[in-house]
Design an enzyme around this catalytic site. Structure first.
Site, short mmCIF file in Angstrom:
data_model
loop_
_atom_site.label_atom_id
_atom_site.label_comp_id
_atom_site.label_asym_id
_atom_site.label_seq_id
_atom_site.Cartn_x
_atom_site.Cartn_y
_atom_site.Cartn_z
CG HIS A 109 -4.63 9.68 0.55
ND1 HIS A 109 -3.28 9.68 0.33
CD2 HIS A 109 -4.79 9.14 1.78
CE1 HIS A 109 -2.65 9.16 1.38
NE2 HIS A 109 -3.54 8.84 2.27
CG ASP B 87 -1.80 1.21 1.33
OD1 ASP B 87 -2.91 1.16 0.78
OD2 ASP B 87 -1.39 2.22 1.94
CE1 TYR C 180 0.55 7.77 2.64
CE2 TYR C 180 1.04 5.51 2.01
CZ TYR C 180 0.22 6.43 2.64
OH TYR C 180 -0.93 5.99 3.26
CE LYS D 299 -3.86 4.60 0.76
NZ LYS D 299 -2.41 4.47 0.93
#
Length: 262
Positions: A109, A48, A53, A78
């Site tokens: 997200h 994931d 990120y 996401k």
């Protein structure tokens, strides 16, 4: 852990999602690459990540380095909600960074700041799925009414809603609301929101000869809730994957569920 025996949940379009995934939030650079490689080595087949990120490139490098076949992996990324109008370009950047021509799951997200953007965003995810850039689509951090708005507008249910979840956040009603809509509940921050020294967890753990953290993950699996623990420590990465040799009794499940009512 034999990955062939890992429990999965079926998403629309015959997509099988492993109930145990590896979370990569806050892991960047070499530590993200090392952690994902360690996770794949430990038997995780579901990774994931997310645009925000900033680690999709490292995730992609670890996947390539692992020599696993793409079809044996489940990769989620996401879309940041501030990318309204730039959804396609954002997904293409994710695919390039990950080094793949599709992801298995693409999520919004967070609900967008302007509620009017939610349905247009969702329609762009539907378009990406129809073009096979992603196999399944869903949302993250959405309330039940926010999901219902998408469903009513498009007749298309999110395959997944990824939300903060743990025994201490257990909300039976919310769990049922997801099930009734055919939306898979995926939990994040399973440990951060748990008291791993709680007597219920320590008692169940000692009954099975496992750790309280392993009990928390097994509780997700036995509820058919997807869990995505994250760690950058190889020992912990391995321990979090080692949850398929025991299962919880109905009574233990009820006792753990009750932690959410406290």
């Amino acid at each position: 852990m034999d990955h062939d025996d890992q429990p999965t949940v079926l998403l629309p379009g015959e997509v099988r999602m492993p109930l145990l995934g590896f979370g990569t939030w806050q892991a960047t650079g070499k530590s993200a690459y090392d952690a994902v490689l360690a996770a794949l080595d430990a038997g995780y087949r579901h990774i994931d990540t997310a645009t925000v990120y900033g680690n999709e490139k490292e995730v992609g490098e670890a996947v390539r380095e692992s020599d696993l076949r793409r079809e044996d992996l489940f990769i989620t990324t996401k879309l940041p909600p501030n990318r309204v109008g730039r959804e396609r370009e954002t997904l293409e950047a994710s695919l390039e960074a990950l080094g793949t021509d599709h992801v298995d799951l693409w999520l919004i997200h967070w609900p967008p700041a302007s509620p009017g953007d939610s349905i247009p965003l969702w329609r762009e995810l539907l378009a990406a799925r129809d073009e096979n850039l992603t196999r399944a689509i869903g949302v993250s951090n959405y309330s039940t009414p926010e999901m219902d708005e998408l469903i009513q507008a498009t007749d298309e249910n999110p395959a997944v809603n990824q939300i903060k979840w743990s025994p201490f956040l257990y909300d039976r009603q919310r769990h049922i609301e997801h099930r009734d809509r055919g939306v898979v509940l995926e939990g994040y921050s399973p440990f951060k929101t748990s008291d791993l020294s709680d007597p219920v967890l320590t008692r169940v753990a000692s009954a099975h000869g496992v750790s309280p953290a392993q009990v928390v993950l097994r509780w997700h699996i036995d509820h058919e809730i997807v869990a995505i623990p994250k760690s950058v420590t190889p020992d912990r990465i391995r321990a979090n994957a080692d949850i398929f040799r025991f299962s919880l009794t109905a009574e233990e499940m009820r006792d753990i569920d009750a932690l959410g009512a406290v």
